[in-house]
Motif scaffolding. Structure first.
Motif, PDB file in Angstrom:
ATOM      1  N   GLY A  97       0.856  -1.213   0.009  1.00  9.71           N
ATOM      2  CA  GLY A  97      -0.025   0.059   0.021  1.00  9.71           C
ATOM      3  C   GLY A  97       0.752   1.261   0.100  1.00  9.71           C
ATOM      4  O   GLY A  97       1.931   1.357  -0.513  1.00  9.71           O
ATOM      5  N   PHE A  98       0.269   2.179   0.657  1.00 10.37           N
ATOM      6  CA  PHE A  98       1.238   3.538   0.659  1.00 10.37           C
ATOM      7  C   PHE A  98       1.311   3.783   2.299  1.00 10.37           C
ATOM      8  O   PHE A  98       0.581   3.725   3.168  1.00 10.37           O
ATOM      9  N   GLY A  99       2.564   4.519   2.564  1.00  7.30           N
ATOM     10  CA  GLY A  99       2.942   4.631   3.867  1.00  7.30           C
ATOM     11  C   GLY A  99       4.288   5.113   4.146  1.00  7.30           C
ATOM     12  O   GLY A  99       4.722   5.983   3.175  1.00  7.30           O
ATOM     13  N   PHE A 100       4.787   4.701   5.093  1.00  5.82           N
ATOM     14  CA  PHE A 100       6.190   5.167   5.590  1.00  5.82           C
ATOM     15  C   PHE A 100       7.156   4.293   5.807  1.00  5.82           C
ATOM     16  O   PHE A 100       7.177   3.569   6.821  1.00  5.82           O
ATOM     17  N   PRO A 101       8.303   4.018   4.716  1.00  9.74           N
ATOM     18  CA  PRO A 101       9.416   3.000   4.960  1.00  9.74           C
ATOM     19  C   PRO A 101      10.113   3.325   6.369  1.00  9.74           C
ATOM     20  O   PRO A 101      10.539   2.562   6.938  1.00  9.74           O
ATOM     21  N   LYS A 102      10.420   4.604   6.499  1.00  9.65           N
ATOM     22  CA  LYS A 102      11.105   5.161   7.774  1.00  9.65           C
ATOM     23  C   LYS A 102      10.217   5.637   8.586  1.00  9.65           C
ATOM     24  O   LYS A 102      10.385   6.621   9.132  1.00  9.65           O
ATOM     25  N   PHE A 103       9.271   4.786   9.452  1.00  7.54           N
ATOM     26  CA  PHE A 103       8.263   5.246  10.400  1.00  7.54           C
ATOM     27  C   PHE A 103       9.157   5.761  11.598  1.00  7.54           C
ATOM     28  O   PHE A 103       8.894   6.635  12.029  1.00  7.54           O
ATOM     29  N   VAL A 104       9.633   4.621  11.978  1.00  5.10           N
ATOM     30  CA  VAL A 104      10.554   4.959  13.349  1.00  5.10           C
ATOM     31  C   VAL A 104      11.746   3.888  13.361  1.00  5.10           C
ATOM     32  O   VAL A 104      11.611   3.044  12.851  1.00  5.10           O
ATOM     33  N   SER A 105      12.843   4.587  13.786  1.00  2.65           N
ATOM     34  CA  SER A 105      13.959   3.728  13.544  1.00  2.65           C
ATOM     35  C   SER A 105      14.411   2.691  14.684  1.00  2.65           C
ATOM     36  O   SER A 105      13.611   2.814  15.665  1.00  2.65           O
ATOM     37  N   HIS A 106      14.958   1.793  14.646  1.00  3.38           N
ATOM     38  CA  HIS A 106      15.170   0.678  15.538  1.00  3.38           C
ATOM     39  C   HIS A 106      15.991   1.390  16.812  1.00  3.38           C
ATOM     40  O   HIS A 106      15.527   0.982  17.969  1.00  3.38           O
ATOM     41  N   GLU A 107      16.743   2.380  16.694  1.00  2.00           N
ATOM     42  CA  GLU A 107      17.510   3.045  17.811  1.00  2.00           C
ATOM     43  C   GLU A 107      16.347   3.869  18.635  1.00  2.00           C
ATOM     44  O   GLU A 107      16.722   3.893  20.044  1.00  2.00           O
ATOM     45  N   MET A 108      15.599   4.319  17.921  1.00  2.60           N
ATOM     46  CA  MET A 108      14.472   5.258  18.615  1.00  2.60           C
ATOM     47  C   MET A 108      13.627   4.415  19.474  1.00  2.60           C
ATOM     48  O   MET A 108      13.146   4.723  20.674  1.00  2.60           O
ATOM     49  N   LEU A 109      13.212   3.219  19.248  1.00  2.65           N
ATOM     50  CA  LEU A 109      12.415   2.213  19.609  1.00  2.65           C
ATOM     51  C   LEU A 109      13.152   1.843  21.071  1.00  2.65           C
ATOM     52  O   LEU A 109      12.359   1.545  22.177  1.00  2.65           O
ATOM     53  N   LYS A 110      14.490   1.990  21.275  1.00  3.14           N
ATOM     54  CA  LYS A 110      15.177   1.594  22.467  1.00  3.14           C
ATOM     55  C   LYS A 110      15.209   2.995  23.534  1.00  3.14           C
ATOM     56  O   LYS A 110      15.431   2.641  24.730  1.00  3.14           O
ATOM     57  N   LYS A 111      14.828   4.156  22.995  1.00  6.42           N
ATOM     58  CA  LYS A 111      14.954   5.304  23.462  1.00  6.42           C
ATOM     59  C   LYS A 111      14.032   5.472  24.647  1.00  6.42           C
ATOM     60  O   LYS A 111      14.260   6.247  25.680  1.00  6.42           O
ATOM     61  N   ARG A 112      13.035   5.136  24.344  1.00  4.45           N
ATOM     62  CA  ARG A 112      11.530   5.564  25.084  1.00  4.45           C
ATOM     63  C   ARG A 112      10.818   4.304  25.338  1.00  4.45           C
ATOM     64  O   ARG A 112      11.442   3.165  25.034  1.00  4.45           O
ATOM     65  N   HIS A 113       9.536   4.422  25.729  1.00  6.75           N
ATOM     66  CA  HIS A 113       8.659   3.503  26.293  1.00  6.75           C
ATOM     67  C   HIS A 113       7.711   3.039  25.145  1.00  6.75           C
ATOM     68  O   HIS A 113       6.823   2.765  25.311  1.00  6.75           O
ATOM     69  N   PHE A 114       8.305   2.908  23.788  1.00  6.35           N
ATOM     70  CA  PHE A 114       7.630   2.531  22.715  1.00  6.35           C
ATOM     71  C   PHE A 114       7.133   0.859  22.759  1.00  6.35           C
ATOM     72  O   PHE A 114       6.040   0.449  22.265  1.00  6.35           O
ATOM     73  N   MET A 115       8.065   0.078  23.581  1.00  9.29           N
ATOM     74  CA  MET A 115       7.909  -1.262  23.769  1.00  9.29           C
ATOM     75  C   MET A 115       7.905  -1.280  25.284  1.00  9.29           C
ATOM     76  O   MET A 115       8.748  -0.903  26.316  1.00  9.29           O
ATOM     77  N   LYS A 116       6.917  -2.249  25.730  1.00  8.23           N
ATOM     78  CA  LYS A 116       6.729  -2.664  27.281  1.00  8.23           C
ATOM     79  C   LYS A 116       6.012  -3.929  27.299  1.00  8.23           C
ATOM     80  O   LYS A 116       5.068  -4.011  26.505  1.00  8.23           O
TER      81      LYS A 116
END
Length: 465
Positions: free
Chosen positions: A428-447
């Protein structure tokens, strides 16, 4: 009847004090001993036997002479007005003392010996009731057997009369003569206990017939009239299913459509010869059931569809999925489909954990694609609603949360936003670079190894017929 002095002069009451004629008489009157009572018999006085005095006539005369020193005193006393000795019982007689004996011979309250000679002293007024109801020597009849008894014998007879009606002790509600009570309880009482002649259990007589209708040991014949002997009711079902040689059974593939019926022997032969037929029938059943399953799944999926235009996508076990994506090129996760409204566009989100295109191996890529929907013929094309993606920061303090949001407005010239065919584009249509793997580790995007992505279609730009 000759009364003793103690019998008729127990109590004397004087209504008025005697006025003595002379002082001598007065002295003599007051000298009368309180233990001496006058009698009118032979104009003499005797002492009361209650005080243990000798009744010898000579002694009495001497005592009288001592008490009554002159005839005038005796005359004054015997002229005194007294009440009847039974005035407390209700006798209202009062007169001179010399007339008391004559009155007592007729006083209805005075006790006389029972005329039936039972030995009791009974007041005249109660004599009739005594002779009729309480005298041991009375003659009376039993009200139940009509035999005549004396009073004493009747008391012994009552409670033993064989003709007296009594209620049955089993509480069946019936009155029975005492002589018939035992046979009634043994043979006729509806509340007596009777053992069932088939199962030997005891039942109340009036419930035994109902028990026989369902007693498992009642002997019955096979309804197919086979050669088997009489069976117990509880054994009949097993006999018909397994033992009866005449019993007609339906084929075990009856539900699949086989209509064969026959005895146990013919059924075995039928099953051996009709394997191919039964297999075909079962295949038809399976096909029909599969169609029904698909219909139910389709109905269930329709019921569970999201028609709000907003999808909250929960992605669990993200670390495992990321590891799998790094080892498998182009691994894509797809969300449940959702609608922009009840009769709107059908959409689906997709996510590449290890990135896609420009974001491969460094970013998470997210896309939206349009699926063929039920109401596409009524909608305007190309799809023109704005779409936003939000990755939630699961911080414990909501005020400090920093979500990542990306949005776009579809380009009407792109074929991705035209009405989809039965087989939509794989991307479909969207964002290939939505969020970097490094950014996932900096905040609480993963819990708890889980992330939440919201895909929202702006309802203000719905274009529908």
């Amino acid at each position: 009847m000759v009364r003793s002095l103690a019998q008729w002069t127990k109590t004397l009451s004087f209504p008025a004090r005697i006025s003595p004629k002379t002082s001598k008489e007065s002295v003599n009157i007051h000298q009368v001993s309180p233990t001496i009572t006058p009698t009118l018999s032979n104009n003499s006085l005797t002492k009361n036997n209650d005080f243990g005095m000798n009744n010898n006539n000579n002694s009495s005369l001497n005592e009288v002479n001592q008490i009554y020193s002159d005839p005038e005193s005796e005359k004054a006393i015997m002229s005194s007005v007294v009440y009847c000795i039974h005035h407390k019982e209700g006798c209202k007689w009062s007169d001179e003392l010399r007339k008391l004996k004559g009155h007592l011979n007729t006083c209805k309250h005075d006790a006389i010996p029972c005329t039936s000679k039972c030995g009791a002293q009974i007041p005249r007024v109660l004599m009739e009731d005594h002779l009729k109801y309480t005298c041991p020597q009375r003659r009376t009849r039993c009200e139940f057997c009509n035999k005549e008894f004396t009073g004493h014998a009747l008391e012994n007879h009552c409670g033993n009369c064989g003709y007296e009606p009594l209620y049955c002790e089993n509480k069946c509600g019936i009155k029975v003569q005492r002589r018939h009570l035992s046979p009634h309880k043994a043979a006729d009482c509806s509340k007596r206990l009777i053992p069932c002649r088939y199962c030997a259990k005891e039942f109340v007589a009036d419930t035994l017939a109902a028990h026989h209708l369902k007693c498992g040991r009642v002997p019955i014949q096979c309804p197919n009239r086979c050669d088997a002997s009489v069976l117990a009711r509880e054994e009949l079902e097993t006999h018909i299913k397994e033992e009866c040689t005449i019993s007609v059974h339906s084929c075990s593939f009856k539900e699949a459509g086989c209509r064969f019926k026959g005895s146990k022997k013919t059924m075995e032969k039928h099953l051996e010869e009709s394997c191919q037929q039964h297999l075909s029938l079962m295949c038809g059943v399976v096909s029909k059931q599969q169609h029904q399953i698909n219909s139910l799944k389709s109905a269930l999926s329709r019921l569970s569809l999201n028609y709000s235009g907003t999808l909250i996508w929960k992605i669990s076990d993200f670390a495992g999925k990321m590891g799998e994506a790094k080892n498998k090129e182009g691994m894509e996760l797809v969300s449940p489909p959702f609608y922009t409204s009840q009769y709107g566009y059908k959409l689906q989100a997709s996510l590449f954990p290890n990135g896609n295109g420009a974001g491969e191996d460094s970013h998470i890529s997210v896309y939206i694609k349009i699926l063929p929907g039920e109401y596409d013929a009524l909608l305007r094309w190309p799809f023109a609603h704005s779409v936003s993606f939000t990755l939630f920061d699961q911080s414990s303090c909501p005020e400090k949360a920093c979500n990542i949001v990306e949005s776009f407005i579809p380009d009407p010239t792109w074929k991705n936003f035209q009405r989809p065919s039965l087989e939509p584009d794989s991307l479909g249509f969207g964002f290939p670079k939505f969020v970097s793997h490094e950014m996932l580790k900096k905040r609480h995007f993963m819990k708890d190894d889980t992330m939440f992505i919201r895909v929202k279609v702006d309802p203000s730009k719905i274009v529908a017929v």
